[in-house]
Design an enzyme around this catalytic site. Structure first.
Site, PDB file in Angstrom:
ATOM      1  N   TYR A   1       2.185  -1.127  -0.792  1.00 57.56           N
ATOM      2  CA  TYR A   1       3.256  -0.224  -0.333  1.00 57.56           C
ATOM      3  C   TYR A   1       2.696   1.128   0.046  1.00 57.56           C
ATOM      4  CZ  TYR A   1       6.275  -3.957  -1.212  1.00 57.56           C
ATOM      5  OH  TYR A   1       6.833  -5.187  -1.121  1.00 57.56           O
TER       6      TYR A   1
ATOM      7  N   ASP B   1      -0.365  25.662   6.078  1.00 61.71           N
ATOM      8  CA  ASP B   1      -1.465  24.781   5.643  1.00 61.71           C
ATOM      9  C   ASP B   1      -0.955  23.970   4.467  1.00 61.71           C
ATOM     10  OD1 ASP B   1      -3.959  23.533   5.109  1.00 61.71           O
ATOM     11  OD2 ASP B   1      -5.025  25.297   5.811  1.00 61.71           O
TER      12      ASP B   1
ATOM     13  N   HIS C   1     -15.577  -6.372   4.383  1.00 61.65           N
ATOM     14  CA  HIS C   1     -14.436  -6.284   5.305  1.00 61.65           C
ATOM     15  C   HIS C   1     -13.150  -5.885   4.572  1.00 61.65           C
ATOM     16  CE1 HIS C   1     -11.428  -7.428   8.285  1.00 61.65           C
ATOM     17  NE2 HIS C   1     -10.898  -8.275   7.405  1.00 61.65           N
TER      18      HIS C   1
ATOM     19  N   HIS D   1      -0.603  -4.170  -6.176  1.00 58.96           N
ATOM     20  CA  HIS D   1       0.632  -4.348  -5.428  1.00 58.96           C
ATOM     21  C   HIS D   1       1.213  -3.021  -4.932  1.00 58.96           C
ATOM     22  CE1 HIS D   1       3.799  -6.425  -3.473  1.00 58.96           C
ATOM     23  NE2 HIS D   1       4.496  -5.352  -3.788  1.00 58.96           N
TER      24      HIS D   1
ATOM     25  N   HIS E   1       3.161 -11.278  -9.318  1.00 62.30           N
ATOM     26  CA  HIS E   1       3.314 -12.341  -8.308  1.00 62.30           C
ATOM     27  C   HIS E   1       1.967 -12.693  -7.678  1.00 62.30           C
ATOM     28  CE1 HIS E   1       4.542  -9.164  -5.031  1.00 62.30           C
ATOM     29  NE2 HIS E   1       3.243  -9.220  -5.191  1.00 62.30           N
ATOM     30  N   HIS E   2       0.945 -11.900  -7.983  1.00 61.96           N
ATOM     31  CA  HIS E   2      -0.411 -12.274  -7.544  1.00 61.96           C
ATOM     32  C   HIS E   2      -1.073 -13.177  -8.570  1.00 61.96           C
ATOM     33  CE1 HIS E   2      -0.506  -9.441  -4.164  1.00 61.96           C
ATOM     34  NE2 HIS E   2       0.267  -8.699  -4.935  1.00 61.96           N
TER      35      HIS E   2
ATOM     36  N   GLU F   1      -0.439  -0.643  -4.122  1.00 66.00           N
ATOM     37  CA  GLU F   1      -1.344  -0.299  -3.020  1.00 66.00           C
ATOM     38  C   GLU F   1      -0.833  -0.837  -1.675  1.00 66.00           C
ATOM     39  OE1 GLU F   1      -3.920   1.621  -2.889  1.00 66.00           O
ATOM     40  OE2 GLU F   1      -5.563   0.810  -1.692  1.00 66.00           O
TER      41      GLU F   1
ATOM     42  N   ARG G   1      -9.030 -20.067   1.363  1.00 67.53           N
ATOM     43  CA  ARG G   1      -9.605 -18.822   1.854  1.00 67.53           C
ATOM     44  C   ARG G   1     -10.978 -18.597   1.218  1.00 67.53           C
ATOM     45  NH1 ARG G   1      -6.570 -14.027  -1.623  1.00 67.53           N
ATOM     46  NH2 ARG G   1      -7.948 -12.592  -0.514  1.00 67.53           N
TER      47      ARG G   1
ATOM     48  N   SER H   1       9.988   5.367  11.739  1.00 68.30           N
ATOM     49  CA  SER H   1      11.275   6.072  11.656  1.00 68.30           C
ATOM     50  C   SER H   1      11.266   7.382  12.446  1.00 68.30           C
ATOM     51  CB  SER H   1      11.620   6.380  10.192  1.00 68.30           C
ATOM     52  OG  SER H   1      11.690   5.201   9.453  1.00 68.30           O
TER      53      SER H   1
ATOM     54  N   LYS I   1      15.782  -1.138   6.121  1.00 69.35           N
ATOM     55  CA  LYS I   1      15.021  -0.361   7.100  1.00 69.35           C
ATOM     56  C   LYS I   1      15.000  -1.056   8.451  1.00 69.35           C
ATOM     57  CE  LYS I   1      11.689   1.852   4.063  1.00 69.35           C
ATOM     58  NZ  LYS I   1      11.948   3.286   4.288  1.00 69.35           N
TER      59      LYS I   1
ATOM     60  N   TRP J   1     -12.535  -8.208  -2.187  1.00 65.48           N
ATOM     61  CA  TRP J   1     -12.017  -6.843  -2.385  1.00 65.48           C
ATOM     62  C   TRP J   1     -11.366  -6.701  -3.748  1.00 65.48           C
ATOM     63  CZ3 TRP J   1      -7.140  -4.264  -2.701  1.00 65.48           C
ATOM     64  CH2 TRP J   1      -6.030  -5.091  -2.695  1.00 65.48           C
TER      65      TRP J   1
ATOM     66  N   SER K   1     -10.525  10.850  -4.440  1.00 62.21           N
ATOM     67  CA  SER K   1     -10.127  11.469  -3.176  1.00 62.21           C
ATOM     68  C   SER K   1      -8.621  11.300  -2.946  1.00 62.21           C
ATOM     69  CB  SER K   1     -10.922  10.824  -2.033  1.00 62.21           C
ATOM     70  OG  SER K   1     -10.270  10.999  -0.806  1.00 62.21           O
ATOM     71  N   SER K   2      -8.139  10.062  -3.126  1.00 65.21           N
ATOM     72  CA  SER K   2      -6.712   9.798  -2.881  1.00 65.21           C
ATOM     73  C   SER K   2      -5.832  10.514  -3.889  1.00 65.21           C
ATOM     74  CB  SER K   2      -6.417   8.300  -2.972  1.00 65.21           C
ATOM     75  OG  SER K   2      -7.031   7.626  -1.924  1.00 65.21           O
TER      76      SER K   2
ATOM     77  N   THR L   1      13.820  -3.352   2.178  1.00 62.56           N
ATOM     78  CA  THR L   1      13.006  -3.519   3.385  1.00 62.56           C
ATOM     79  C   THR L   1      13.893  -3.967   4.545  1.00 62.56           C
ATOM     80  OG1 THR L   1      11.273  -4.261   1.893  1.00 62.56           O
ATOM     81  CG2 THR L   1      10.849  -4.499   4.239  1.00 62.56           C
TER      82      THR L   1
HETATM   83  C1  HEM Z   1      -9.957  -7.954  14.042  1.00 64.32           C
HETATM   84  C2  HEM Z   1      -9.057  -8.071  13.087  1.00 64.32           C
HETATM   85  C3  HEM Z   1      -9.303  -8.858  11.829  1.00 64.32           C
HETATM   86  C4  HEM Z   1      -9.843 -10.096  11.692  1.00 64.32           C
HETATM   87  C5  HEM Z   1     -10.343 -11.025  12.796  1.00 64.32           C
HETATM   88  C6  HEM Z   1      -9.892 -10.377  10.285  1.00 64.32           C
HETATM   89  C7  HEM Z   1     -10.424 -11.526   9.754  1.00 64.32           C
HETATM   90  C8  HEM Z   1     -10.561 -11.776   8.412  1.00 64.32           C
HETATM   91  C9  HEM Z   1     -11.234 -12.892   7.834  1.00 64.32           C
HETATM   92  C10 HEM Z   1     -11.954 -13.976   8.630  1.00 64.32           C
HETATM   93  C11 HEM Z   1     -11.127 -12.784   6.484  1.00 64.32           C
HETATM   94  C12 HEM Z   1     -11.721 -13.702   5.456  1.00 64.32           C
HETATM   95  C13 HEM Z   1     -10.734 -14.671   4.989  1.00 64.32           C
HETATM   96  C14 HEM Z   1     -11.328 -15.444   3.880  1.00 64.32           C
HETATM   97  O1  HEM Z   1     -12.436 -16.012   4.044  1.00 64.32           O
HETATM   98  O2  HEM Z   1     -10.669 -15.498   2.837  1.00 64.32           O
HETATM   99  C15 HEM Z   1     -10.379 -11.608   6.192  1.00 64.32           C
HETATM  100  C16 HEM Z   1     -10.039 -11.177   4.920  1.00 64.32           C
HETATM  101  C17 HEM Z   1      -9.336 -10.013   4.638  1.00 64.32           C
HETATM  102  N1  HEM Z   1      -8.890  -9.082   5.569  1.00 64.32           N
HETATM  103 FE1  HEM Z   1      -9.132  -9.203   7.565  1.00 64.32          FE
HETATM  104  N2  HEM Z   1      -9.366  -9.322   9.605  1.00 64.32           N
HETATM  105  C18 HEM Z   1      -8.988  -8.369  10.502  1.00 64.32           C
HETATM  106  C19 HEM Z   1      -8.380  -7.161  10.217  1.00 64.32           C
HETATM  107  C20 HEM Z   1      -7.990  -6.735   8.944  1.00 64.32           C
HETATM  108  C21 HEM Z   1      -7.274  -5.523   8.641  1.00 64.32           C
HETATM  109  C22 HEM Z   1      -6.861  -4.493   9.677  1.00 64.32           C
HETATM  110  C23 HEM Z   1      -7.077  -5.506   7.307  1.00 64.32           C
HETATM  111  C24 HEM Z   1      -6.398  -4.482   6.444  1.00 64.32           C
HETATM  112  C25 HEM Z   1      -5.749  -3.478   6.848  1.00 64.32           C
HETATM  113  C26 HEM Z   1      -7.662  -6.671   6.749  1.00 64.32           C
HETATM  114  C27 HEM Z   1      -7.645  -6.992   5.412  1.00 64.32           C
HETATM  115  C28 HEM Z   1      -8.243  -8.091   4.863  1.00 64.32           C
HETATM  116  C29 HEM Z   1      -8.284  -8.390   3.458  1.00 64.32           C
HETATM  117  C30 HEM Z   1      -7.687  -7.553   2.333  1.00 64.32           C
HETATM  118  C31 HEM Z   1      -8.979  -9.584   3.312  1.00 64.32           C
HETATM  119  C32 HEM Z   1      -9.262 -10.305   2.018  1.00 64.32           C
HETATM  120  C33 HEM Z   1     -10.659 -10.061   1.619  1.00 64.32           C
HETATM  121  C34 HEM Z   1     -10.973 -10.825   0.395  1.00 64.32           C
HETATM  122  O3  HEM Z   1     -10.635 -12.031   0.364  1.00 64.32           O
HETATM  123  O4  HEM Z   1     -11.543 -10.237  -0.528  1.00 64.32           O
HETATM  124  N3  HEM Z   1      -8.213  -7.408   7.768  1.00 64.32           N
HETATM  125  N4  HEM Z   1     -10.052 -10.992   7.384  1.00 64.32           N
HETATM  126 CU   LIG Z   2       1.992  -7.968  -4.362  1.00 63.29          CU
END
Ligand code: HEM
Ligand SMILES: [Cu+2]
Length: 566
Positions: free
Chosen positions: A269, A117, A88, A265, A314-315, A267, A462, A280, A343, A151, A181-182, A340
């Site tokens: 931004y 283009d 996820h 970090h 800070h992480h 990332e 978490r 904007s 803005k 992640w 790619s990026s 921020t």
């Molecule tokens: C339907 C919407 C979403 C739900 C219900 C959801 C739910 C969750 C849940 C349950 C976790 C795990 C938390 C944990 O156990 O630590 C999580 C982790 C995370 N989510 Fe989401 N999320 C959603 C959308 C998003 C979106 C849109 C992003 C990024 C743009 C995102 C980024 C992350 C990240 C980075 C983590 C941390 C993963 C990790 O701990 O390695 N999530 N999310």
């Molecule tokens: Cu940060």
């Protein structure tokens, strides 16, 4: 009809026109998608692929929320949960938010700066295919063993001593492919923005979305090498006997955290600045006012990026670090709140006393401002290092990342989608369904993530797949799970909106919103070469100038104008 005289047709005035003879007919058929180097087709492929990954990442999130709905649930195995968290987070960041912004950038950038283009069209195609293959390679691991280290893939957990199976290798492969790619995409954006702007589009007249793409690109170029190095070192640690992160061999796991967050970090931004850029663009169009403080917004984008490179530790507040170092990282993190805040102030000042047109793009943009503000505030709270000692790795952090990434980036992306869909497809999205989708998403989002602040404050860590009864977290989690399904339904409503409107939506015309920027000058969808005639740019709002000129010339109120159609 009453007897009033028809206004003279807009095309009555002679205009210079470039007429080409003997051009090749446009090839058709699905194979053109495989071989295309047209930035618009590549942009569309980016958007479809990344929204596909968004749905996958969303399903993974809902599965996690199902498991967490109740205490002591046995729906999902612990290792499977670890896989879901990792898939996820990785999917949302590397396969959705970063590349979907590249997708919008690809489609809109040349149109907004008056180019035909990107600077390197073939390199552009390569960027897309690298992304797609990165995603496929990553998801192929589902058939063997998915990655399970989150992640962030912290060493030593991600080292072969603890996770010898191929999941982490698939993750490394994904980072390499999507990173390349990026990086190539970023070089392409930089080259295009520096060299291919229309006559008269000086730096001070460049659309703010383009400014944000430029800064996004420079940040990618500066930050990606750190993670590319880190995952390569992890790969050699895992397979070729090195010990960069292995204490028994003289290495240091903290090195991983430094390299990861030196990328990680910036990332965040990278994921938010282009969304800021979209806001904007959208806010002044729907407030029917020029943007307040154009220069301050452009400058604050650059300032945020610069400061964003200085705050990575800070992480790492809970790692053994001298207090003075902690204090420096705390203060540099606070400093980011200043640009921020500028803005946010400027967007509100733009809306202030505007003749506001309440359309779906503005709903999402306004939602963005409110939700991102909450995420920004919880970020400042977490930047106080003694507070972070308490809240690190708790659900408070999960709430924070989702307010900035979902409430921020994703609401911004939806605003951009509703704003630019008419340009890309030639059709309007349904306003009714769009507004309904906004409200369901907005309520669902807050129900899911607001309560997670409380869960975190009352101690819920978490990345846990289970929690005991009586810990006091049941109510929060049940609310959160219900909210997440509401949120899912809200997203689905927009997906349905796109599917219904893409063929059957109301015809958009060239300039349905009375936009300010050059993409609204061309037809919807734009022709292959974008512009037959590239207008000369005289201000930050070239379309307003063009409408005014046409109105003056034709002595009529400004209507929709377009480039001459052959
Ligand atoms: C339907 C919407 C979403 C739900 C219900 C959801 C739910 C969750 C849940 C349950 C976790 C795990 C938390 C944990 O156990 O630590 C999580 C982790 C995370 N989510 Fe989401 N999320 C959603 C959308 C998003 C979106 C849109 C992003 C990024 C743009 C995102 C980024 C992350 C990240 C980075 C983590 C941390 C993963 C990790 O701990 O390695 N999530 N999310
Ligand atoms: Cu940060």
């Amino acid at each position: 009809m009453t007897g009033e005289a028809l206004p003279p047709p807009v095309s009555a005035r002679p205009r210079p026109e470039v007429v080409m003879h003997g051009t090749e007919p446009e090839p058709a058929g699905w194979t053109t998608w495989l071989t295309t180097t047209d930035h618009k087709k590549i942009g569309i492929m980016y958007l479809f692929a990344t929204f596909g990954f968004f749905i996958l990442g969303g399903v993974e999130a809902l599965l996690m929320r199902l498991q967490l709905a109740q205490a002591s649930s046995t729906l999902i195995e612990p290792t499977a949960y670890n896989g879901l968290v990792s898939l996820h987070g990785t999917t949302m960041i590397f396969l959705f938010v970063v590349p979907v912004l590249a997708g919008f950038g690809n489609y809109m950038l040349p149109l907004m700066i008056g180019a035909r283009d990107m600077a390197f069209p073939r390199l552009n195609a390569l960027s897309f295919w690298l992304l797609l293959f990165g995603g496929i390679a990553f998801y192929a691991s589902l058939f063997w063993s998915p990655p399970t280290a989150g992640w962030t893939s912290y060493a030593p957990l991600s080292d072969d001593a603890f996770l010898p199976d191929g999941g982490i290798d698939a993750w490394i492969f994904l980072i390499h492919l999507t990173g390349l790619s990026s990086l190539l995409g970023a070089i392409n954006f930089v080259a295009t923005i520096h060299n291919m702007r229309a006559k008269g589009m000086s730096w001070g007249r460049m659309p703010l979305f383009v400014w944000s793409l430029l800064v996004y690109s420079y940040l990618l170029i500066l930050a990606l090498p750190a993670i590319a190095a880190a995952v390569t070192m992890l790969l050699t640690d895992r397979h070729f006997g090195t010990a960069f992160f292995d204490v028994t061999g003289g290495g240091d796991p903290l090195l991983w955290q430094h390299l990861f967050w030196f990328f990680g970090h910036p990332e965040v931004y990278i994921m938010i600045l282009p969304a800021f850029g979209m806001i904007s663009e959208i806010v002044p169009v729907f407030a029917r006012k020029p943007i307040f403080g154009y220069k301050a917004i452009a400058a604050s984008t650059a300032a945020i990026a610069f400061l964003g490179l200085l705050v990575w530790a800070h992480h790492m507040f809970t790692t053994p670090t001298a207090t003075v170092v902690l204090a420096i990282f705390m203060i540099s993190s606070f400093a980011i709140a200043v640009p921020t805040g500028i803005k946010i102030f400027n967007w509100i000042a733009t809306l202030w006393r505007g003749s506001i047109v309440f359309k779906t793009p503005l709903y999402f943009a306004a939602g963005f401002i409110g939700l991102f503000l909450i995420g920004g505030i919880s970020g400042v709270i977490l930047a106080v290092f003694p507070v972070d000692w308490q809240l690190h790795d708790s659900y408070f952090v999960v709430a924070h990342i989702h307010y900035v990434l979902f409430g921020g980036s994703v609401f911004g992306i939806f605003a951009g989608l509703y704003y630019w869909f008419p340009k890309m497809s030639g059709r309007m999205l349904s306003e009714g369904l769009g507004k309904a989708s906004f409200w369901v998403m907005f309520v669902g989002f807050n129900l899911t993530f607001l309560v997670q602040h409380s869960a975190g404050l009352s101690g819920m860590p978490r990345r846990i797949y289970d929690y005991p009864e009586g810990a006091g977290w049941e109510g929060f989690n049940l609310a959160s799970t219900i909210g997440s399904f509401l949120l899912g339904i809200g997203v689905l409503m927009s997906v349905v909106n796109v599917i219904l409107s893409i063929k059957k939506g109301k015809k958009a015309g060239n300039d349905p919103w009375h936009g300010n920027t050059l993409e609204w000058f061309v037809q919807s969808p734009p022709p292959v070469n974008n512009f037959d005639v590239v207008p000369r740019v005289r201000s930050v709002e070239p379309m307003k100038d063009i409408r005014r000129e046409v109105a003056r010339g034709a002595r009529q109120t400004a209507g929709t104008v377009s480039q001459p159609v052959a």
